[in-house]
Design an enzyme around this catalytic site. Sequence first.
Site, short mmCIF file in Angstrom:
data_model
loop_
_atom_site.label_atom_id
_atom_site.label_comp_id
_atom_site.label_asym_id
_atom_site.label_seq_id
_atom_site.Cartn_x
_atom_site.Cartn_y
_atom_site.Cartn_z
N LEU A 58 0.86 -1.19 0.00
CA LEU A 58 0.00 0.00 0.00
C LEU A 58 0.90 1.24 0.00
O LEU A 58 1.20 1.80 1.05
CB LEU A 58 -0.89 -0.05 1.25
N ALA A 59 1.35 1.60 -1.17
CA ALA A 59 2.39 2.64 -1.27
C ALA A 59 2.31 3.28 -2.64
O ALA A 59 2.87 2.78 -3.61
CB ALA A 59 3.77 2.00 -1.06
N GLU A 60 1.60 4.41 -2.73
CA GLU A 60 1.38 5.01 -4.05
C GLU A 60 2.65 5.61 -4.65
O GLU A 60 2.87 5.51 -5.85
CB GLU A 60 0.27 6.06 -3.97
N GLN A 82 -6.08 3.01 -6.58
CA GLN A 82 -7.37 2.40 -6.26
C GLN A 82 -8.51 3.41 -6.45
O GLN A 82 -9.57 3.08 -6.96
CB GLN A 82 -7.35 1.87 -4.84
N PHE A 83 -8.24 4.64 -6.06
CA PHE A 83 -9.10 5.77 -6.35
C PHE A 83 -8.18 6.90 -6.80
O PHE A 83 -7.07 7.01 -6.28
CB PHE A 83 -9.89 6.22 -5.11
N ALA A 84 -8.67 7.72 -7.71
CA ALA A 84 -7.83 8.81 -8.22
C ALA A 84 -7.27 9.66 -7.08
O ALA A 84 -6.15 10.16 -7.15
CB ALA A 84 -8.63 9.70 -9.16
N ASP A 85 -8.06 9.79 -6.03
CA ASP A 85 -7.68 10.64 -4.90
C ASP A 85 -6.31 10.28 -4.33
O ASP A 85 -5.60 11.14 -3.83
CB ASP A 85 -8.72 10.49 -3.79
N PHE A 86 -5.96 8.98 -4.39
CA PHE A 86 -4.71 8.54 -3.76
C PHE A 86 -3.47 8.93 -4.55
O PHE A 86 -2.35 8.74 -4.08
CB PHE A 86 -4.75 7.04 -3.50
N ILE A 87 -3.67 9.48 -5.72
CA ILE A 87 -2.50 9.89 -6.50
C ILE A 87 -1.75 11.02 -5.79
O ILE A 87 -0.57 11.25 -6.05
CB ILE A 87 -2.90 10.31 -7.94
N HIS A 127 -12.87 10.02 -2.08
CA HIS A 127 -13.14 9.00 -3.10
C HIS A 127 -13.98 9.58 -4.23
O HIS A 127 -14.70 8.84 -4.90
CB HIS A 127 -13.87 7.79 -2.49
#
Lengths: 321, 359
Positions: A58-60, A82-87, A127
Amino acid sequence: MATMTYLQAISDGLRQEMRKDERVLLMGEDIGVFGGAFKVTDGFIEEFGAGRVMDTPLAEAGIVGTAVGAAVVGLRPVCEMQFADFISCGFDQLVNVAAKMYYRQGLPVNITVRLPSGGGFSGGPFHSQNPEAWFMHAPGLKVVAPSTADDAKGLLIRAIRDRNPVVYLEHKHLYRRVKGEVREGLYETPFTARVAREGSDLTVIAYGAMVHTALEATEDLDGASVEVVDLRSLVPLDEEAILASVRKTSKVLIVDEANETCAAGAQVAALIAEKAFEDLDGPVRRVATPDVPIPFSPPLEQALLPSVDRVKEAARELLEY
Amino acid sequence: MATRTARPAESTDSAAAVSEHLTLDDRIALLRYMLLMRGLEERAMNLYRQGKVPGSFYDGHGQEAVSVGAAFAMGPHDRLCVLHRDLGAHLIRGVTPARVLAQYMGRAGGVTGGRDGNVHFGDYRVGCVGMVSMLPDMMLVATGMAMAFKLRGEQRCAITWFGDGSTSRGDFHEAMNWAGVQRLPVVFVLENNQYAYSTPTREQYAVDPVERAQAYGFPGISVDGNDAEAMFEATRVARERALAGEGPTLLEAVTMRMHGHAAHDDMKYVPKEQVEEWRKKDPIDRLEARLREAGVDTGPLREEVRAAVDAGTEEALAMPMPDPATATDRLFFEPTDPDEELLTADGAAPWSGFAEGGA
């Protein structure tokens, strides 16, 4: 031709390109055994193995940074946030390492970063975001956002084959809602705009989910002939297609699902003001999400996202101008 | 699992273990590259003072053994992400003095053609990927290269250098963890030069980061970073381990930043005694003394290096500045750009072990 959902078309494009090109590998959280949070890669690990359908930590930053490394030695990684937000957690690797690599030292970074984006289903502030403008402002990245199933597949194949880093925004709300005819086999959709519907009285410019909102809002608008332009690509931006439509209709409405300030639509508006001022017969109007985070509760969220009614209202005002 | 070996020598040593894998010619080559690095950086500092190097100037004075020793252990097919104190690695891979000096001066003939400055470059023609200013970022890039090598079943290794300050960033953790989970063929060189700009290591971490390697499932080894031969040997072993499929190694190269963070920094925050103490451990003096003991006359070598720096300076100064009209060119790769062969080119690997088929 086959009828597919937007999501199935993304899967089809990925699967077929992976079959054709063994340099392509997928990296992301829960994309292997689980098949992805949205099941885009369901069944992939069985066909391609864990090496090419990689369940990552779990490491963007790790996903984007290692993808850059793999790309510069010849692989063609496709990263899934997983969701664009995590970029936001991988922002530095994308903007500072990937985007600037070719300009600085001539080394192309052949990565595709898939961003499941957008709101409309109570995903809440983390999200639901549409972060495309962040990347439009980072020279060296290409940014694309399909609205149809056929384009979802073709733009993705084109993105994977592009030797530059490409940010690919796939709208979550379209995954299962949009269905359409999709061409068989491998094909590339160019990074250019398309006319989603021809018209002569008004141009509505949109991309992603807002193309559908624009089409619905202007389908039967007091008999007006409304052209809808689907940008498909934000970087590069298809200036010619935008200006051609403006010259034809002289009135422009731009619809963004993203927060309003400095959004893609703001760039389009600036372009029109600069290069098509003499062709305009009214102010350039915008409908976008106000500059607040996307709230969770449905009435709050629906109060913000551009709706069919808001687009209708803005279109009517322009037609009457 | 973590081990600590080869603690930094307390003084200039005579008892340092010479790697049995280094021939006398190899040891002379190590000295040559360190002298070349120092000579080029001293020349660049002069050019900076003459106003010919724009921006600021960063060097690795006193840290030459870290890059030279480690890069000397890397094979032609290996890949390197080099830090800004580590010019020696570029020289070993085959970047010429003229292109380095032109790079500092922002000339068209510099490695990045003026698009980036200082040692912010990596020449893909010799198997290097250039750093960015967010220093530990390249740990992930090196990890990704190692991941590709492993996926394709190639006998190759990636190496990257970063500083003590970098150990505080998340990318350090993400790279160490990722490489540990996937047991990747990567060597992490933590160049501990005691200061991150003005911040001493005691304000950077509570536990020596070499100890953290164990938490990620691989060895952390502390090495005398002012001993080129010790750096070579530790890196050679780490690379062997990587190629054998045993995973990454963290090497802590213990050294000292002998100049300011950059040319504008007078380093007032460092006690003078600390600098004096480390000056006695100068990596060039130490290797030169050992070679003299072995009967080598290093005079001609110094002459040769001086001539190479002079010739490189002349060549670089003759190079034009970049054409302003090209500033917006080549943002994106187009199919008409450099051919594929150059993008996958290998670098020089002068260690005799490779000539013997040890690659």
